[in-house]
Design a protein around this motif. Structure first.
Motif, mmCIF file in Angstrom:
data_model
loop_
_atom_site.group_PDB
_atom_site.id
_atom_site.type_symbol
_atom_site.label_atom_id
_atom_site.label_comp_id
_atom_site.label_asym_id
_atom_site.label_seq_id
_atom_site.Cartn_x
_atom_site.Cartn_y
_atom_site.Cartn_z
ATOM 1 N N VAL A 147 8.222 -5.498 -0.208
ATOM 2 C CA VAL A 147 7.918 -4.163 0.323
ATOM 3 C C VAL A 147 8.444 -4.024 1.745
ATOM 4 N N GLN A 148 8.194 -5.026 2.589
ATOM 5 C CA GLN A 148 8.682 -4.970 3.969
ATOM 6 C C GLN A 148 10.209 -5.074 4.025
ATOM 7 N N TRP A 149 10.773 -5.922 3.174
ATOM 8 C CA TRP A 149 12.242 -6.040 3.186
ATOM 9 C C TRP A 149 12.891 -4.711 2.809
ATOM 10 N N ARG A 150 12.338 -4.022 1.818
ATOM 11 C CA ARG A 150 12.889 -2.725 1.411
ATOM 12 C C ARG A 150 12.747 -1.694 2.524
ATOM 13 N N SER A 151 11.637 -1.746 3.256
ATOM 14 C CA SER A 151 11.383 -0.713 4.260
ATOM 15 C C SER A 151 12.389 -0.764 5.399
ATOM 16 N N ILE A 152 12.937 -1.936 5.681
ATOM 17 C CA ILE A 152 13.894 -2.054 6.787
ATOM 18 C C ILE A 152 15.321 -2.197 6.296
ATOM 19 N N PRO A 168 -1.327 -13.559 -6.967
ATOM 20 C CA PRO A 168 -1.350 -12.750 -5.738
ATOM 21 C C PRO A 168 -1.123 -11.255 -5.947
ATOM 22 N N VAL A 169 -0.251 -10.874 -6.903
ATOM 23 C CA VAL A 169 -0.020 -9.449 -7.129
ATOM 24 C C VAL A 169 -1.298 -8.785 -7.649
ATOM 25 N N THR A 170 -2.028 -9.491 -8.513
ATOM 26 C CA THR A 170 -3.299 -8.957 -9.006
ATOM 27 C C THR A 170 -4.305 -8.831 -7.872
ATOM 28 N N VAL A 171 -4.286 -9.774 -6.931
ATOM 29 C CA VAL A 171 -5.172 -9.679 -5.771
ATOM 30 C C VAL A 171 -4.909 -8.378 -5.015
ATOM 31 N N VAL A 172 -3.620 -8.051 -4.812
ATOM 32 C CA VAL A 172 -3.266 -6.796 -4.132
ATOM 33 C C VAL A 172 -3.830 -5.609 -4.895
ATOM 34 N N LYS A 173 -3.692 -5.638 -6.218
ATOM 35 C CA LYS A 173 -4.213 -4.533 -7.026
ATOM 36 C C LYS A 173 -5.725 -4.430 -6.915
ATOM 37 N N MET A 211 9.945 -10.576 -11.538
ATOM 38 C CA MET A 211 8.938 -9.667 -12.082
ATOM 39 C C MET A 211 7.879 -9.338 -11.027
ATOM 40 N N SER A 212 7.503 -10.321 -10.218
ATOM 41 C CA SER A 212 6.548 -10.067 -9.138
ATOM 42 C C SER A 212 7.102 -9.039 -8.171
ATOM 43 N N ASN A 213 8.388 -9.142 -7.831
ATOM 44 C CA ASN A 213 9.019 -8.178 -6.935
ATOM 45 C C ASN A 213 9.000 -6.774 -7.526
ATOM 46 N N ILE A 214 9.339 -6.670 -8.799
ATOM 47 C CA ILE A 214 9.401 -5.361 -9.451
ATOM 48 C C ILE A 214 8.012 -4.729 -9.535
ATOM 49 N N ILE A 215 7.026 -5.517 -9.962
ATOM 50 C CA ILE A 215 5.666 -4.987 -10.132
ATOM 51 C C ILE A 215 5.067 -4.590 -8.784
ATOM 52 N N LEU A 216 5.258 -5.442 -7.766
ATOM 53 C CA LEU A 216 4.704 -5.129 -6.453
ATOM 54 C C LEU A 216 5.342 -3.869 -5.871
ATOM 55 N N THR A 217 6.660 -3.729 -6.018
ATOM 56 C CA THR A 217 7.348 -2.529 -5.524
ATOM 57 C C THR A 217 6.830 -1.278 -6.227
ATOM 58 N N TRP A 218 6.706 -1.357 -7.562
ATOM 59 C CA TRP A 218 6.199 -0.207 -8.317
ATOM 60 C C TRP A 218 4.780 0.129 -7.879
ATOM 61 N N HIS A 219 3.910 -0.880 -7.758
ATOM 62 C CA HIS A 219 2.514 -0.613 -7.392
ATOM 63 C C HIS A 219 2.431 -0.034 -5.989
ATOM 64 N N TRP A 220 3.197 -0.587 -5.077
ATOM 65 C CA TRP A 220 3.106 -0.159 -3.687
ATOM 66 C C TRP A 220 3.645 1.257 -3.516
ATOM 67 N N GLU A 221 4.880 1.466 -3.957
ATOM 68 C CA GLU A 221 5.530 2.751 -3.703
ATOM 69 C C GLU A 221 5.101 3.825 -4.695
ATOM 70 N N GLY A 222 4.594 3.406 -5.858
ATOM 71 C CA GLY A 222 4.145 4.381 -6.836
ATOM 72 C C GLY A 222 2.674 4.707 -6.712
ATOM 73 N N VAL A 223 1.822 3.683 -6.700
ATOM 74 C CA VAL A 223 0.367 3.897 -6.690
ATOM 75 C C VAL A 223 -0.166 4.055 -5.272
ATOM 76 N N MET A 224 0.134 3.076 -4.415
ATOM 77 C CA MET A 224 -0.473 3.080 -3.080
ATOM 78 C C MET A 224 0.053 4.216 -2.219
ATOM 79 N N PHE A 225 1.370 4.429 -2.201
ATOM 80 C CA PHE A 225 1.915 5.518 -1.395
ATOM 81 C C PHE A 225 1.325 6.867 -1.811
ATOM 82 N N THR A 226 1.164 7.068 -3.126
ATOM 83 C CA THR A 226 0.647 8.352 -3.622
ATOM 84 C C THR A 226 -0.768 8.613 -3.108
#
Length: 528
Positions: free
Chosen positions: A170-175, A98-103, A205-220
């Motif tokens: 990602v949603q849990w961190r946002s709130i 699933p994380v690769t699907v997001v990417k 690891m899924s949590n860490i990678i998804l957080t990095w991808h979302w807040e690092g790559v997607m937010f940018t």
């Protein structure tokens, strides 16, 4: 009677003090960009209910209502569907994590929001509607952060995040909601709450990678797209993502697992599920009722197209279904299905909720989409899952762990395996019995979900965003939240105490140790 009348003013006053203050008719904006009706159905349910309560609703989405609703205005982004279909063939995603699907989908998200923001529909909205301002904004909290510029454009009112499934890290961190990867499987994994050691490692690891991808790559990248369309005025997307008054997740612990929740996080379920059933169209009712051994309903949802399945898998499924005594009703995208046996009927569109409500339907073969899961749970129909992407692995894992369904991966499908899995579901009575009990629990919570959503939305309106609900964790740095600064201070204090104790013991030892110098000098004098 006279005494009661005399006390009536006091009773009315007490009632007025007990009831919450009335909420004025608010202007509410919904921003729901995903071109997928399964996403849109629960959002529409909330928006239509708010409109029925007198609020003025404007919704930006690719799925305008087919029938007009009072107080409800659509901004039609239906052109988004063509682009969304060009992103990826979802039927190819069954073996991709699933994380690769997001990417893989990320570049498509960027292109989608860029074209939506540049569309005439959005530009006209900004020109004619935004200046009037809104009292509240709903937004779909999933991969569309460039659209946060719209929130600033309408006056930066309080925000409600909503998501059509159970949420990720990602949603849990946002709130600021607690999320423990040791006990809380992420909705983008296929794990249950009974994880093995290696599953906990993978979940972390899924949590860490998804957080990095979302807040690092997607937010940018979303930041760049937002600046392109709105300039420097809006706040950074990261800040907006952490400015929620309320988070509504359209899933519930009845269909996943218990977790600790902040008061401004709502787990709701079945918002789109209708309690009343409608007559089935044409001769479909007669066809279903004429099934001596019952009916199997087969649908892979709106995003997974059955016509795109590998030909050998499609033919294996057909051969397996041909061996069954049951009739099979299959939602298929083409007018005809090559190799279709006589007991299989296909249609491009089917009224799924009304079909699942029919007592002749004994099994639902599904991709594991959450809205389908909710409908099956409400109508107590056991499930056979063929998961592909997103939260489907997670949902099917829940079906299996609850004993209300079974799983067959696409790669494992042969004629014999498909036939065996289907017969096991039909002939073993434990699945139907467990589903009946499961449905009883589910229905009890589903009955209050929409009412709960409306109450909390109007609570946020009454209390101007309800800032008192915001978690203190949002003000802490990551190392403060994990208490690493406290642990470091304790470790340094302990080290300092050890060093001080060692120094004191060394001084004490020297002070108490008998001196050998006088005896040595005495021996020297005697020798002389």
């Amino acid at each position: 009677m006279g005494a009661l009348i005399a006390r009536l003013p006091l009773l009315l006053l007490a009632l007025g003090l007990w009831l919450p203050a009335p909420t004025h008719a608010a202007r509410i904006l919904g921003i729901f960009p995903t071109p997928s009706i399964s996403h849109q159905l629960p959002y529409q349910a909330v928006m239509k209910a708010l409109a029925a309560r007198g609020h003025q609703i404007t919704v930006i989405s690719p799925d305008p209502l087919k029938e007009p609703v009072t107080n409800y205005t659509d901004i039609d982004l239906s052109f988004s569907y063509k682009l969304f279909r060009q992103m990826i063939t979802f039927a190819d995603m069954s073996e991709v994590d699933p994380v690769t699907v997001v990417k893989l989908l990320t570049p498509g998200y960027f292109q989608l929001v860029d074209e939506q923001l540049g569309s005439k529909q959005i530009q006209d909205f900004l020109k004619y509607n935004a200046s009037q301002g809104f009292d509240l904004v709903f937004y779909e909290w999933w991969g569309y952060e460039a659209l946060f510029g719209l929130i600033h454009a309408v006056g930066s009112p309080p925000q409600v995040g909503i998501l059509s499934f159970g949420g990720t890290v990602v949603q849990w961190r946002s709130i600021g909601n607690p999320h423990n990867p040791a006990i809380n499987p992420d909705a983008l994994t296929g794990f249950t709450d009974q994880m093995t050691f290696w599953e906990r490692v993978q979940n972390l690891m899924s949590n860490i990678i998804l957080t990095w991808h979302w807040e690092g790559v997607m937010f940018t990248e979303h930041e760049k797209i937002m600046r392109k369309h709105f300039g420097s005025a809006p706040p950074p997307v990261y800040d907006t993502s952490r400015n929620l008054s309320l988070l509504i997740l359209c899933n519930h612990w009845t269909l996943e697992y218990p977790r600790a929740l902040l008061p401004n996080v709502l787990q709701l379920t079945g918002l789109h599920v209708r309690e009343e059933t409608r007559p089935l169209p044409g001769d479909l009712q007669t066809w279903i009722e004429g099934a001596e051994h019952g009916v199997i309903y087969f649908s892979l949802g709106t995003n997974i197209l059955c016509k795109d399945l590998p030909a050998e898998k499609l033919q294996a499924i057909l051969r397996a279904l041909a061996r069954l005594p049951q009739r099979v009703l299959w939602k298929f995208e083409n007018d005809e299905l090559p190799g279709r046996p006589p007991n299989v009927r296909v249609a491009k569109w089917l009224p799924q909720q009304d079909i699942l409500a029919h007592p002749k339907v004994r099994l639902f073969i599904t991709q594991g989409g959450l809205q389908s899961f909710q409908e099956a749970a409400y109508h107590a129909v056991p499930l056979l899952g063929i998961p592909f992407m997103g939260d489907q692995q997670y949902n099917v894992a829940k079906m299996v762990s609850a004993g209300i369904g079974s799983r067959i991966p696409l790669k494992d499908i042969t004629e014999d395996s498909m036939y065996a899995a289907t017969m096991e579901m039909l002939e073993n009575p434990k699945y139907a019995e467990r589903m009946r009990r499961f449905s009883g629990v589910y229905r009890e919570h589903k009955a209050r979900s929409l009412e709960t959503a409306l109450w909390w939305v109007e609570y946020v309106l009454r209390h101007e965003g309800a800032p008192h609900l915001r978690a203190a964790s949002l003000r802490l740095a990551w190392y403060e939240l994990l208490l690493l600064d406290v642990a470091a201070a304790v470790a340094l204090a302990a080290l300092a105490a050890l060093l001080l104790a060692a120094f004191a013991l060394r001084r004490l030892w020297r002070a108490l140790r008998p001196s050998t110098a006088p005896a040595h000098h005495a021996r020297l004098r005697k020798d002389q």
